[in-house]
Design a protein around this motif. Structure first.
Motif, PDB file in Angstrom:
ATOM      1  N   UNK A   3       0.844  -1.197   0.000  1.00 43.46           N
ATOM      2  CA  UNK A   3       0.000   0.000   0.000  1.00 43.46           C
ATOM      3  C   UNK A   3       0.866   1.229   0.000  1.00 43.46           C
ATOM      4  N   UNK A   4       0.271   2.332  -0.406  1.00 45.54           N
ATOM      5  CA  UNK A   4       0.975   3.614  -0.399  1.00 45.54           C
ATOM      6  C   UNK A   4      -0.040   4.666  -0.032  1.00 45.54           C
ATOM      7  N   UNK A   5       0.410   5.913  -0.074  1.00 42.50           N
ATOM      8  CA  UNK A   5      -0.487   7.005   0.261  1.00 42.50           C
ATOM      9  C   UNK A   5      -1.656   7.093  -0.696  1.00 42.50           C
ATOM     10  N   UNK A   6      -1.465   6.582  -1.956  1.00 43.59           N
ATOM     11  CA  UNK A   6      -2.530   6.649  -2.943  1.00 43.59           C
ATOM     12  C   UNK A   6      -3.369   5.387  -2.980  1.00 43.59           C
ATOM     13  N   UNK A   7      -3.090   4.370  -2.131  1.00 38.15           N
ATOM     14  CA  UNK A   7      -3.857   3.135  -2.127  1.00 38.15           C
ATOM     15  C   UNK A   7      -2.983   1.955  -2.504  1.00 38.15           C
ATOM     16  N   UNK A   8      -3.595   0.759  -2.536  1.00 39.18           N
ATOM     17  CA  UNK A   8      -2.856  -0.445  -2.903  1.00 39.18           C
ATOM     18  C   UNK A   8      -2.598  -0.458  -4.403  1.00 39.18           C
ATOM     19  N   UNK A   9      -1.741  -1.404  -4.804  1.00 33.70           N
ATOM     20  CA  UNK A   9      -1.415  -1.530  -6.222  1.00 33.70           C
ATOM     21  C   UNK A   9      -2.673  -1.841  -7.038  1.00 33.70           C
ATOM     22  N   UNK A  10      -3.525  -2.730  -6.513  1.00 25.70           N
ATOM     23  CA  UNK A  10      -4.771  -3.072  -7.220  1.00 25.70           C
ATOM     24  C   UNK A  10      -5.670  -1.854  -7.361  1.00 25.70           C
ATOM     25  N   UNK A  11      -5.761  -1.036  -6.313  1.00 27.29           N
ATOM     26  CA  UNK A  11      -6.617   0.138  -6.371  1.00 27.29           C
ATOM     27  C   UNK A  11      -6.088   1.166  -7.370  1.00 27.29           C
ATOM     28  N   UNK A  12      -4.771   1.355  -7.352  1.00 28.37           N
ATOM     29  CA  UNK A  12      -4.170   2.305  -8.305  1.00 28.37           C
ATOM     30  C   UNK A  12      -4.369   1.807  -9.733  1.00 28.37           C
TER      31      UNK A  12
END
Length: 224
Positions: A3-12
């Motif tokens: 996860x990151x500040x912009x969301x998980x890899x799947x969400x991005x």
């Protein structure tokens, strides 16, 4: 999943896919409306598409950072291919938008040049229109001549093909005639041989009959 500040890899990834769909739809609308909308509307839609493409490319940078942190190699390879596909589609959309922008700029420059030309020839607009009309008629004449030339060429090819076919048929008829003549010649020879044999047989028959009569005559004389 990382996860990151912009969301998980799947969400991005899902966000990038949605933006791709919206961008493709926007480009299609832009191309459909290219010659039927006002310049202001084209400019607004073009700016929106460009903004979406920039956002997709930013998401690709974020996804590139995220997939590299995945532990499993098979998952890393899978996400690498997915991210590369998104990046390639975004680049293709950007190139399509650039081509549209170039066409639009060229169209606007041509319109400006026509307006300036007509403006300079304020009292002579009919002459300019006549020149345009003559050029259009000349182009139409060239196209008509080209079509007539193509038709004449096609007709010539058909005639040549027909002549070739007739020549082949004449050759075939000539060969058949020679065969018939050869057959007739052989038949005449056979008939002459039969006729000659028939005459010989006739002579043999008459000679035999004569010899028989002579033999009977002498036999009768000998008995008496």
């Amino acid at each position: 999943m990382e996860a990151s500040g912009g969301g998980t890899l799947s969400e991005v990834y899902q966000s990038a896919k949605k933006l791709l769909l919206r961008t493709r739809d926007g480009l299609e609308r832009l191309e459909r409306l290219e010659y039927s909308t006002s310049a202001g509307m084209d400019t607004e839609l073009s700016f929106s598409i460009k903004k979406d493409i920039t956002q997709i490319q930013s998401l690709c940078v974020e996804m590139d950072r995220l997939w590299r942190s995945i532990a499993a190699k098979s998952q890393r390879d899978l996400w690498k291919r997915k991210v590369e596909q998104i990046a390639e589609e975004a680049e293709s959309l950007r190139q399509s938008l650039d081509k549209y922008s170039l066409r639009n700029q060229k169209r606007m420059m041509e319109a400006k040049e026509r307006a300036e030309l007509l403006g300079r020839a304020s009292g002579d607009s009919s002459h300019i229109l006549r020149i345009f009309d003559e050029e259009a008629q000349a182009m139409q004449s060239v196209r008509s001549s080209s079509r007539e030339l193509e038709s004449a060429t096609a007709l010539g090819e058909a005639i040549i093909s027909s002549i070739h076919g007739q020549r082949e048929r004449l050759k075939s008829a000539q060969r058949k005639a020679l065969d018939v003549l050869n057959t007739v010649g052989i038949s005449n020879t056979v008939l002459r041989l039969i006729e000659r044999r028939h005459r010989v047989d006739q002579r043999i028959k008459y000679a035999g009959m004569l010899l028989t009569i002579v033999f009977v005559f002498f036999f009768v004389l000998w008995r008496h």
